[in-house]
Write an enzyme that holds these catalytic residues in place. Structure first.
Site, PDB file in Angstrom:
ATOM      1  N   LYS A   1       6.455   0.785  12.384  1.00 47.73           N
ATOM      2  CA  LYS A   1       5.814   1.385  11.208  1.00 47.73           C
ATOM      3  C   LYS A   1       5.104   2.687  11.582  1.00 47.73           C
ATOM      4  CE  LYS A   1       5.129  -3.100   8.964  1.00 47.73           C
ATOM      5  NZ  LYS A   1       4.267  -4.295   8.960  1.00 47.73           N
TER       6      LYS A   1
ATOM      7  N   GLY B   1       4.104 -10.387   2.450  1.00 49.99           N
ATOM      8  CA  GLY B   1       4.209 -11.430   1.421  1.00 49.99           C
ATOM      9  C   GLY B   1       5.165 -11.007   0.310  1.00 49.99           C
TER      10      GLY B   1
ATOM     11  N   ILE C   1       0.848  -1.211   0.000  1.00 40.45           N
ATOM     12  CA  ILE C   1       0.000   0.000   0.000  1.00 40.45           C
ATOM     13  C   ILE C   1       0.879   1.255   0.000  1.00 40.45           C
ATOM     14  CG2 ILE C   1      -1.922   1.178   1.109  1.00 40.45           C
ATOM     15  CD1 ILE C   1      -2.518  -1.248   2.711  1.00 40.45           C
TER      16      ILE C   1
HETATM   17  N1  HSE Z   1       5.876  -9.044   9.422  1.00 43.55           N
HETATM   18  C1  HSE Z   1       5.345  -7.949   8.707  1.00 43.55           C
HETATM   19  C2  HSE Z   1       3.835  -8.027   8.749  1.00 43.55           C
HETATM   20  C3  HSE Z   1       5.818  -7.997   7.291  1.00 43.55           C
HETATM   21  O1  HSE Z   1       3.314  -9.093   9.101  1.00 43.55           O
HETATM   22  O2  HSE Z   1       3.161  -7.051   8.478  1.00 43.55           O
HETATM   23  C4  HSE Z   1       5.474  -6.783   6.492  1.00 43.55           C
HETATM   24  O3  HSE Z   1       6.006  -5.616   7.056  1.00 43.55           O
END
Ligand code: HSE
Length: 409
Positions: free
Chosen positions: A199, A297, A130
């Site tokens: 994040k 993924g 995204i």
């Molecule tokens: N481990 C992370 C998730 C991978 O499951 O969102 C993608 O950032």
């Protein structure tokens, strides 16, 4: 870097995403991007690419003057920092997906880009496929943001979906998330909410210009959830999601946290299932907008890496526009949440910590309280860290006081 310049890539990592981008670039010759060398840690592993591409010597990539782009897709955040800082320091452009490293070193990374007049792009680090960062940087660069909230970890969303819809056990669902390449190599980062907090720290910068220590962002993952919580959610028509939220609470203060959240059917997040992510951007003029897609993924993440590589062809750089708005936003604990706490023993919860209590319930196996609590009190409550207690926040539209449209006329 201009359009006529071919991108010569040094790739670090050949895991789920590294191999993905190698395959994708082979199928995208129009991009004129060529991988010259791939640095790996385990040469003994069988790789689906010509052996001469691989090396274990990072310097071979970092000191190669022909390589003008480093694509860093390894999961060791300390090693990633060494690679990325050295690359930016020598004027190479960098594409990275390493949210932990970026969140931990954001201030230094901003400076390195300025000092070396080069570009670091990391769309893949936040919500996989995204385009969250590019949207916050480019599209929402003027409209004041009231909130950015959403499901930003695919693994936990996958686990919760499997558990709630298929009755799968937690361990089995986690194992599947690992097998499918969604989870971090240390999955505790996913399930404890740390990955989402990393994040969120990046989002806070591109939404509000805030440079925060990700360790200061309050996060609770999904490990403390109890089966009784799902029963409560079903009875009330909610779905439990792990939601990250950045919410402007006044002219300068922003609430920021990652918490399990009761999401109602009218929320866009209600139907975000499996490894999908969804982000709601609340803006002053446009009201709410929702972006949705696969958050983890091989190929979804590769698509964001590919987009960043392509953007380097026209010399794209983040301008970190929100850092130059003249408003000094800061993360603040000065706001109120509506909370549900379930526990084995009601005496474990200090009820005086709540501003008001809406409901208490007691059965033989499980008790719960719902009510309003100041974030500050919650963050410092000892009972919060008792693994027997499960904390879920009600999705809180909590509109900032100066959000009123009347102000605009
Ligand atoms: N481990 C992370 C998730 C991978 O499951 O969102 C993608 O950032």
């Amino acid at each position: 870097m201009t359009n006529d310049k071919k991108l010569i890539i040094g790739l670090f990592g050949f895991g789920v995403v590294g191999e993905g981008i190698y395959r994708v670039l082979k199928q995208t010759p129009t991009l004129q991007a060529e991988i010259k060398k791939i640095c790996i840690r385990h040469p003994e592993k069988k790789r689906n690419a010509p052996a001469e591409l691989f090396t274990t010597d990072a310097e071979l990539l970092l000191n190669d003057a022909d390589i003008n782009v480093i694509v860093e897709l390894i999961d060791d955040s300390d090693a990633a920092w060494e690679i990325v800082s050295a690359s930016l320091g020598s004027g190479k452009a960098v594409v990275s997906a390493n949210k932990k490293m970026i969140a931990a070193h954001l201030a230094e990374l901003l400076q390195l880009q300025l000092d070396n007049n080069t570009s670091l792009l990391y769309e893949a680090a936040v919500c996989g496929s995204i385009p969250v960062i590019r949207n916050l940087e480019e599209y929402y660069d003027n409209d004041m943001l009231n909130s950015v909230s959403g499901i930003i970890n695919g693994s936990t969303n996958y686990i919760l979906t499997r558990m709630n819809e298929d009755g799968m056990a937690y361990d089995e669902a986690l194992k599947l998330a690992q097998q499918l390449g969604f989870a971090e190599s240390d999955p505790t980062l996913d399930v404890l909410g740390t990955d989402a907090a990393n994040k969120l720290a990046i989002i806070l910068n591109h939404a509000y210009g805030i440079v925060s220590d990700p360790a200061d962002i309050m996060c609770k993952g999904i490990t403390q959830l109890h089966p009784a919580d799902s029963v409560y959610a079903r009875e009330k028509g909610y779905s439990i999601k792990l939601v990250a939220r950045a919410q402007r609470v006044n002219h300068t203060d922003v609430a920021a946290y990652v918490l399990p959240t009761f999401v109602g059917p009218r929320s866009q997040l209600f139907n975000v299932r499996f490894e999908f992510n969804g982000v709601i951007i609340g803006t002053r003029l446009a009201d709410e907008q929702f972006i949705y897609g696969k958050g983890a993924g091989r190929y979804p993440t590769s698509s964001a890496v590919l987009s960043d590589i392509a953007a380097l062809r026209y010399g794209y750089k983040y301008e970190y526009k929100k850092s130059h708005t003249g408003v000094d936003y800061q993360v603040s604990d000065n706001h109120v949440l509506r909370l549900y706490v379930s526990c084995r023993d009601i005496n474990d919860i200090v009820q005086d910590d709540f501003i008001s209590i809406d409901e208490t319930y007691s059965s033989q196996d499980r008790k719960y309280i719902t009510g309003s609590i100041s974030f500050d009190k919650l963050r410092n409550a000892a009972w919060l860290n008792n693994p027997d207690n499960s904390v879920i926040v009600f999705e809180n539209p909590g509109v900032a006081e100066d959000h009123q449209l009347e102000e605009l006329v």
